[in-house]
Each structure stands twice: as C-alpha cells, then as structure tokens.
Design a protein around this motif. Structure first.
Motif, PDB file in Angstrom:
ATOM      1  N   VAL A 184       0.877  -1.168   0.000  1.00  0.00           N
ATOM      2  CA  VAL A 184       0.000   0.000   0.000  1.00  0.00           C
ATOM      3  C   VAL A 184       0.914   1.216   0.000  1.00  0.00           C
ATOM      4  O   VAL A 184       1.662   1.445   0.964  1.00  0.00           O
ATOM      5  N   ALA A 185       0.880   2.010  -1.085  1.00  0.00           N
ATOM      6  CA  ALA A 185       1.889   3.046  -1.269  1.00  0.00           C
ATOM      7  C   ALA A 185       1.248   4.375  -1.634  1.00  0.00           C
ATOM      8  O   ALA A 185       0.186   4.431  -2.260  1.00  0.00           O
ATOM      9  N   ARG A 186       1.932   5.445  -1.225  1.00  0.00           N
ATOM     10  CA  ARG A 186       1.566   6.807  -1.583  1.00  0.00           C
ATOM     11  C   ARG A 186       2.776   7.691  -1.349  1.00  0.00           C
ATOM     12  O   ARG A 186       3.610   7.423  -0.491  1.00  0.00           O
ATOM     13  N   GLY A 187       2.890   8.784  -2.103  1.00  0.00           N
ATOM     14  CA  GLY A 187       3.972   9.735  -1.905  1.00  0.00           C
ATOM     15  C   GLY A 187       3.773  10.566  -0.655  1.00  0.00           C
ATOM     16  O   GLY A 187       2.797  10.420   0.086  1.00  0.00           O
ATOM     17  N   GLY A 188       4.717  11.439  -0.401  1.00  0.00           N
ATOM     18  CA  GLY A 188       4.655  12.260   0.800  1.00  0.00           C
ATOM     19  C   GLY A 188       3.572  13.332   0.733  1.00  0.00           C
ATOM     20  O   GLY A 188       2.980  13.596  -0.317  1.00  0.00           O
ATOM     21  N   GLY A 189       3.293  13.951   1.862  1.00  0.00           N
ATOM     22  CA  GLY A 189       2.283  14.992   1.927  1.00  0.00           C
ATOM     23  C   GLY A 189       2.066  15.445   3.358  1.00  0.00           C
ATOM     24  O   GLY A 189       2.709  14.961   4.305  1.00  0.00           O
ATOM     25  N   SER A 190       1.163  16.361   3.520  1.00  0.00           N
ATOM     26  CA  SER A 190       0.847  16.869   4.844  1.00  0.00           C
ATOM     27  C   SER A 190      -0.033  15.891   5.598  1.00  0.00           C
ATOM     28  O   SER A 190      -0.458  14.856   5.061  1.00  0.00           O
ATOM     29  N   LEU A 191      -0.305  16.219   6.853  1.00  0.00           N
ATOM     30  CA  LEU A 191      -1.154  15.362   7.665  1.00  0.00           C
ATOM     31  C   LEU A 191      -2.542  15.242   7.066  1.00  0.00           C
ATOM     32  O   LEU A 191      -3.148  14.172   7.063  1.00  0.00           O
ATOM     33  N   GLU A 192      -3.037  16.347   6.526  1.00  0.00           N
ATOM     34  CA  GLU A 192      -4.362  16.310   5.907  1.00  0.00           C
ATOM     35  C   GLU A 192      -4.344  15.452   4.648  1.00  0.00           C
ATOM     36  O   GLU A 192      -5.314  14.737   4.356  1.00  0.00           O
ATOM     37  N   ASP A 193      -3.242  15.517   3.853  1.00  0.00           N
ATOM     38  CA  ASP A 193      -3.163  14.723   2.632  1.00  0.00           C
ATOM     39  C   ASP A 193      -3.136  13.221   2.928  1.00  0.00           C
ATOM     40  O   ASP A 193      -3.684  12.414   2.168  1.00  0.00           O
ATOM     41  N   LEU A 194      -2.488  12.858   4.027  1.00  0.00           N
ATOM     42  CA  LEU A 194      -2.361  11.441   4.380  1.00  0.00           C
ATOM     43  C   LEU A 194      -3.479  10.959   5.288  1.00  0.00           C
ATOM     44  O   LEU A 194      -3.418   9.830   5.787  1.00  0.00           O
ATOM     45  N   TRP A 195      -4.486  11.799   5.537  1.00  0.00           N
ATOM     46  CA  TRP A 195      -5.495  11.445   6.528  1.00  0.00           C
ATOM     47  C   TRP A 195      -6.301  10.211   6.140  1.00  0.00           C
ATOM     48  O   TRP A 195      -6.792   9.474   6.997  1.00  0.00           O
ATOM     49  N   GLY A 196      -6.444   9.948   4.830  1.00  0.00           N
ATOM     50  CA  GLY A 196      -7.208   8.781   4.411  1.00  0.00           C
ATOM     51  C   GLY A 196      -6.604   7.471   4.908  1.00  0.00           C
ATOM     52  O   GLY A 196      -7.318   6.484   5.092  1.00  0.00           O
ATOM     53  N   PHE A 197      -5.283   7.443   5.140  1.00  0.00           N
ATOM     54  CA  PHE A 197      -4.628   6.224   5.609  1.00  0.00           C
ATOM     55  C   PHE A 197      -4.680   6.115   7.132  1.00  0.00           C
ATOM     56  O   PHE A 197      -4.134   5.157   7.685  1.00  0.00           O
ATOM     57  N   ASN A 198      -5.292   7.095   7.807  1.00  0.00           N
ATOM     58  CA  ASN A 198      -5.575   6.998   9.233  1.00  0.00           C
ATOM     59  C   ASN A 198      -7.016   6.555   9.492  1.00  0.00           C
ATOM     60  O   ASN A 198      -7.454   6.527  10.640  1.00  0.00           O
ATOM     61  N   ASP A 199      -7.728   6.257   8.410  1.00  0.00           N
ATOM     62  CA  ASP A 199      -9.113   5.855   8.543  1.00  0.00           C
ATOM     63  C   ASP A 199      -9.217   4.519   9.283  1.00  0.00           C
ATOM     64  O   ASP A 199      -8.409   3.601   9.086  1.00  0.00           O
ATOM     65  N   GLU A 200     -10.204   4.424  10.146  1.00  0.00           N
ATOM     66  CA  GLU A 200     -10.379   3.205  10.933  1.00  0.00           C
ATOM     67  C   GLU A 200     -10.672   2.002  10.056  1.00  0.00           C
ATOM     68  O   GLU A 200     -10.217   0.888  10.324  1.00  0.00           O
ATOM     69  N   ALA A 201     -11.411   2.212   8.952  1.00  0.00           N
ATOM     70  CA  ALA A 201     -11.729   1.101   8.056  1.00  0.00           C
ATOM     71  C   ALA A 201     -10.466   0.552   7.394  1.00  0.00           C
ATOM     72  O   ALA A 201     -10.328  -0.662   7.198  1.00  0.00           O
ATOM     73  N   VAL A 202      -9.517   1.438   7.052  1.00  0.00           N
ATOM     74  CA  VAL A 202      -8.265   0.994   6.443  1.00  0.00           C
ATOM     75  C   VAL A 202      -7.467   0.153   7.432  1.00  0.00           C
ATOM     76  O   VAL A 202      -6.922  -0.904   7.098  1.00  0.00           O
ATOM     77  N   VAL A 203      -7.373   0.617   8.677  1.00  0.00           N
ATOM     78  CA  VAL A 203      -6.610  -0.116   9.691  1.00  0.00           C
ATOM     79  C   VAL A 203      -7.220  -1.503   9.923  1.00  0.00           C
ATOM     80  O   VAL A 203      -6.507  -2.513  10.014  1.00  0.00           O
ATOM     81  N   ARG A 204      -8.536  -1.570   9.988  1.00  0.00           N
ATOM     82  CA  ARG A 204      -9.171  -2.876  10.212  1.00  0.00           C
ATOM     83  C   ARG A 204      -9.006  -3.794   9.002  1.00  0.00           C
ATOM     84  O   ARG A 204      -8.868  -5.011   9.153  1.00  0.00           O
ATOM     85  N   ALA A 205      -9.037  -3.220   7.794  1.00  0.00           N
ATOM     86  CA  ALA A 205      -8.823  -4.048   6.601  1.00  0.00           C
ATOM     87  C   ALA A 205      -7.412  -4.612   6.571  1.00  0.00           C
ATOM     88  O   ALA A 205      -7.202  -5.771   6.205  1.00  0.00           O
ATOM     89  N   VAL A 206      -6.423  -3.821   6.955  1.00  0.00           N
ATOM     90  CA  VAL A 206      -5.036  -4.304   7.007  1.00  0.00           C
ATOM     91  C   VAL A 206      -4.896  -5.391   8.063  1.00  0.00           C
ATOM     92  O   VAL A 206      -4.234  -6.420   7.852  1.00  0.00           O
ATOM     93  N   ALA A 207      -5.507  -5.182   9.233  1.00  0.00           N
ATOM     94  CA  ALA A 207      -5.406  -6.172  10.304  1.00  0.00           C
ATOM     95  C   ALA A 207      -6.103  -7.479   9.924  1.00  0.00           C
ATOM     96  O   ALA A 207      -5.674  -8.559  10.335  1.00  0.00           O
ATOM     97  N   ALA A 208      -7.172  -7.411   9.138  1.00  0.00           N
ATOM     98  CA  ALA A 208      -7.913  -8.615   8.760  1.00  0.00           C
ATOM     99  C   ALA A 208      -7.347  -9.309   7.529  1.00  0.00           C
ATOM    100  O   ALA A 208      -7.790 -10.397   7.182  1.00  0.00           O
ATOM    101  N   SER A 209      -6.369  -8.694   6.861  1.00  0.00           N
ATOM    102  CA  SER A 209      -5.839  -9.270   5.627  1.00  0.00           C
ATOM    103  C   SER A 209      -5.076 -10.553   5.917  1.00  0.00           C
ATOM    104  O   SER A 209      -4.278 -10.640   6.849  1.00  0.00           O
ATOM    105  N   GLN A 210      -5.343 -11.579   5.107  1.00  0.00           N
ATOM    106  CA  GLN A 210      -4.604 -12.833   5.201  1.00  0.00           C
ATOM    107  C   GLN A 210      -3.297 -12.783   4.427  1.00  0.00           C
ATOM    108  O   GLN A 210      -2.469 -13.674   4.562  1.00  0.00           O
ATOM    109  N   ILE A 211      -3.112 -11.750   3.607  1.00  0.00           N
ATOM    110  CA  ILE A 211      -1.895 -11.570   2.821  1.00  0.00           C
ATOM    111  C   ILE A 211      -1.005 -10.580   3.555  1.00  0.00           C
ATOM    112  O   ILE A 211      -1.471  -9.530   3.986  1.00  0.00           O
ATOM    113  N   PRO A 212       0.289 -10.872   3.736  1.00  0.00           N
ATOM    114  CA  PRO A 212       1.189  -9.900   4.378  1.00  0.00           C
ATOM    115  C   PRO A 212       1.209  -8.574   3.616  1.00  0.00           C
ATOM    116  O   PRO A 212       1.122  -8.538   2.389  1.00  0.00           O
TER     117      PRO A 212
END
Length: 516
Positions: free
Chosen positions: A212-240
C-alpha cells in the motif's frame, strides 16, 4: 400615572410574527458563516438521523444541528470535546426562541485537533490489539505475485515496478485507488479486501504480498490512511502487507497495523523481492562449498579406509593357523584311511565273491541309470528354459531404440561441445584481433612516419644516423633528408645560424634564402 393613550398607539405583534421576523433578520444579515468552537453535548445521531449539539468557547455557547443528508457526507465525524471549524447558516428555532447554526461542513480546527483525533484513534485501535507485534507475519522470501494498492497515474507505481524489475522481475497486479480525499480510505480498504478474495488458481492469481503506497504529503493529505476502516482491513488481511505511505518522517495508522513499514515506495519494492544476481552468486558459492565439502569428505573417508587397511593383518597371517590345522588334519586322514583299508582288507579276505551278488549289484546299477536317464530330459529342458529367459531379458535391454537414443544423446552432447568450442574459438580470435588492431594503432601513433606525413623531415648524416642538433653539422657536409614519400640528398651550405629564427612576416620575392 402613565399615559395610557400613548401606549395604545404602539403596534401589536403576535409571538409568531416576532419569531418569523427575527428568523428572517438573522438569516438575511449573516447568511453563510464559519464558526470555530468546541463540540459540547454530542451524543451521536438522533433516531431520525439528525445530530444536535453545541459549539462553545470560554464565554458563549451556540446551538448546532447537522441534518441527516449532510451527516452521511461528512469527511470528519463530530466528537465530544473536539475543536472544529463549522460552516453553515445561522437561523432561529421559533419553538424555543433560540438561534442556531445549521452546519453544512465541518473540519478539525488545525493540525493540533487532527493530532488529538489521531492519538485518540490510535489508543482505541491499539487497545483492540490491532497494532500488536505478535500479529505481524514475516514477508515471503520470493513472492510470485505482488499486489500494489496506489494511484495508477503517480510516480509511485512507476518507481515500484521499475525497482522490482531491476531486482527480481515478478508479476505485479495494480489496484487503482484515490490516495487523497474523502473516498481514499474507503477505496483503499476495499482494495485490500478485494485482493484477499482472489482465488489462487483463478485467472488473476492471488498475490503473495501487498504493498500500500503513496507519496509524501501533509497530515491532511495522508489522513485517508488513518481511517479506521483501512486499519481494520489491514489487520484482517490474510496476505502480508508492506506500508509505504509518505516519506520516512511521515507516519500513519496503517504503518502500525501493517506487517512491515517501508520508508519510501522504492524501499517497499526492495523489501518485497531479493536481488536475483545476489541469489545466483550465493547459490554458486554454496554449490562450490558443497563440492569442496564432498571432496574433502571423500578424501577423509579414503584416508580412514587406508588406515583401517593398514591395521588389518595380511592374508598369509590370517590363513596361517587354519592352513596348519588343515595340514595336520590331512595327515591324520591319510593315516586313518590306511588303517581303515587295512582293517577292511583283513575283514573281506575270507569272503568269496558270488555270481548272485554281482547280478544284484548290476541290476541296482541299471535301475539307477534308468532313473537318471528319465530325469535327464526334464533337467535339460529346465536349463534351456532358464537360458532362453535370460537371453530374452538381455535382448530386451539391447534394442535399436535404446541404442538410437543413446547415439542421439551422445550426438547432442557432441554438438553442444562443438558449439561451445566454436564460440570459444571465435571469442578468442575476436579478442586477439582486437588486441592486434589496438597494437597496430598504437604503433602507427608512436611511429615517426606519422610525423613525416604532417610535413616534418628527418635529417641523417652520411652514416645514416639521425641529426638531432644543428651544432652537429658543418659546412659542406653531405646529409640525407627523409621526407614522407622518399629520401633526398643535400649539402650543408654554411654554418647554421645560432638560436631560433623568427618569422618577420612578408618575404622578399626577389631574394629567397636556403638552408643548404
């Protein structure tokens, strides 16, 4: 006493008229406003889907409402105690004589509020164990397929694909998503869940590793990767999963939930696959070590076998005692036979031979001969059958097809060796030809013939030795001048002028000097 006549001239309004007039006045004067304040009294959406709470600061309080349709489109959800900036319309609520703001959009009031929200979300998800180290899995050493969740138009995907191709080319599947904006978190979580639904034997192979990749940016630009749904999807993934969001100094909640965090997208590609050339070199080193170990083990075993052989006694020593015992037994047997023969001779001397006994012995001998003659064809047939079976078995092993296959295999080996020999000969000839050309160019460069070709001349004396200085010449001396094309003879006309001659410009056409 008050004048009741003057009071009777004041216009009368109903409560509703006053409320409506105040409502129009507030809405006309203020219209859209941006209000900064702290959320107070927030209890989540009402049963109707609307939200009711207050915005307050250190001195005042303002009622607020978010309608159901607006609430479903909000990027940031309200939270109790969070300082926000709300945009909306001021209006009044006649039913309770209150004024309020109808919020159309809401956002945290600066990075400080975002960090507070981020820390609160981090504590919440961490308490659930989504960031625990024991949950993280090791990355596959050599994945066959790598899935990449990123924007398809940015430089990130090009860097990842280029780096993977340089190190160890594998199959790369790209799931295009938005990496910034309100829908970024939902798209990234759906992409991770989608990769996990792939069938390993389907038309699109299931990835062995996700990036899962993205370039640099401000806190607001990267806020989508702080979403709770993203964190839970990563934790539930069976693929590393490798997280490569932002630069090395940036961090998001997905970095804590992923199995490995990379400082950059290029670094994620380097973590995902090894260097093929290094693996080949390592394999070659291990192969050489294995051959050396086998050779050393064989040498050690051979030395041990020779040492054991030296410790064993010789055949003469082993058979010395049995041979002596055999000789002694043979001697005793000979003596015993002589004694037995002597006793039998003495026993049968008095017996007479009769014709009946001889006939009985002859009949017995004929009977045994007949039995042996009857068994002879059966025995002979069995011997022939065994010989035929062995002959057919050996003949089956030696067939024209097997012989042809061996000849073809040997011919292939011979052709391969001949091809390698031709390539080696051509390579050596090309190398020798290149070195010869280089030597020839160097010889032409260092040869004085090149200097003569540029207009210079070589002066030799009568002994054919080169003249290097003018002081070596004298008047009337014969010399040979070698030009580029031929050699000319000359005589020194006078003593050479000392010092270099200077060019004075134009020459007198009527008087031309000569060196000779």
């Amino acid at each position: 006493m008050k004048n009741t006549d003057s009071l009777s001239n004041v216009a009368e309004f109903s409560v509703s008229e006053i409320s409506i007039a105040l409502k129009r006045t507030v809405e006309d004067i203020f219209g859209h406003v941006r209000v900064r304040g702290e959320i107070s009294g927030y209890r989540g959406p009402h049963a109707s889907g609307h939200c009711y709470f207050s915005l307050k600061d250190e001195r005042s309080r303002l009622e607020a409402v978010i309608w159901k349709g607006v609430f479903s489109r909000l990027k940031f959800l309200p939270q109790e105690g969070l300082e926000v900036i709300a945009t909306g319309k001021l209006t009044t609520y006649p039913g309770s004589s209150k004024y309020q703001i109808v919020i159309e959009s809401i956002e945290p009031a600066g990075a400080g509020a975002l960090m507070a929200l981020l820390e609160e979300r981090k504590r919440k998800l961490g308490a659930e164990g989504l960031f625990a180290e024991e949950r993280k899995r090791p990355l596959p050493f050599m994945p066959r397929t790598i899935g990449v969740v990123t924007s398809p138009t940015g430089a990130v995907i090009r860097d990842i694909i280029h780096r993977i191709a340089d190190r160890f080319p594998v199959h790369v599947l790209v799931w295009p998503v938005r990496v910034q904006g309100e829908t970024a978190g939902a798209e990234v979580s759906r992409a991770i869940a989608g990769f996990n639904t792939f069938d390993p034997g389907g038309p699109l192979p299931r990835p062995d590793l996700l990036i899962v990749a993205r370039g640099g940016g401000s806190l607001e630009d990267l806020w989508g990767f702080n979403d709770e749904a993203v964190v839970r999807a990563v934790a539930a993934s069976q693929i590393p999963i490798i997280s490569a969001v932002g630069h090395e100094t940036d961090w998001t909640l997905i970095d804590l939930a992923a199995d490995r965090r990379a400082p950059t997208p290029t670094g994620a590609a380097e973590m995902a696959v090894p260097v093929k050339a290094e693996l080949e070199a390592g394999l070659a080193r291990l192969s050489a070590r294995l051959k050396g170990a086998i050779s050393r083990d064989l040498d050690r075993r051979s030395q041990g076998l020779r040492a054991v052989a030296r410790a064993l006694p010789s055949p003469d020593q082993l058979f010395a005692l049995p041979r002596r015992r055999f000789d002694e037994a043979a001697g005793r047997i000979v003596r015993a036979l002589h004694a037995s023969a002597q006793r039998k001779r003495l026993k049968h001397e008095g017996l007479r031979l009769s014709i009946g006994s001889l006939e009985r012995r002859l009949v017995e001998a004929r009977r045994r001969a007949a039995q042996c003659g009857a068994r002879l064809p059966v025995v002979f047939s069995g011997l022939l059958r065994n010989k035929r079976v062995r002959l057919e078995r050996d003949g089956g092993r030696i067939t024209p097809r097997v012989t042809s296959e061996r000849i073809a295999l040997n011919r292939q080996k011979l052709d391969a060796a001949t091809g390698r020999l031709d390539r080696v000969v051509r390579q050596r000839l090309d190398g020798a030809r290149g070195r010869l050309d280089q030597t020839e160019r160097l010889a032409r460069t260092l040869s004085y013939q090149g200097v003569l070709e540029r207009g210079f001349a070589l002066v030799r004396d009568a002994s054919d030795r080169p003249v290097k200085r003018a002081a070596e010449l004298s008047a009337g001396q014969e010399v040979h001048i070698q030009f580029y094309d031929e050699i000319a003879g000359a005589v020194i006309a006078g003593k050479p002028v000392a010092g270099p001659r200077k060019d004075t410009g134009a020459k007198d056409p009527g008087k031309q000097g000569s060196l000779f």
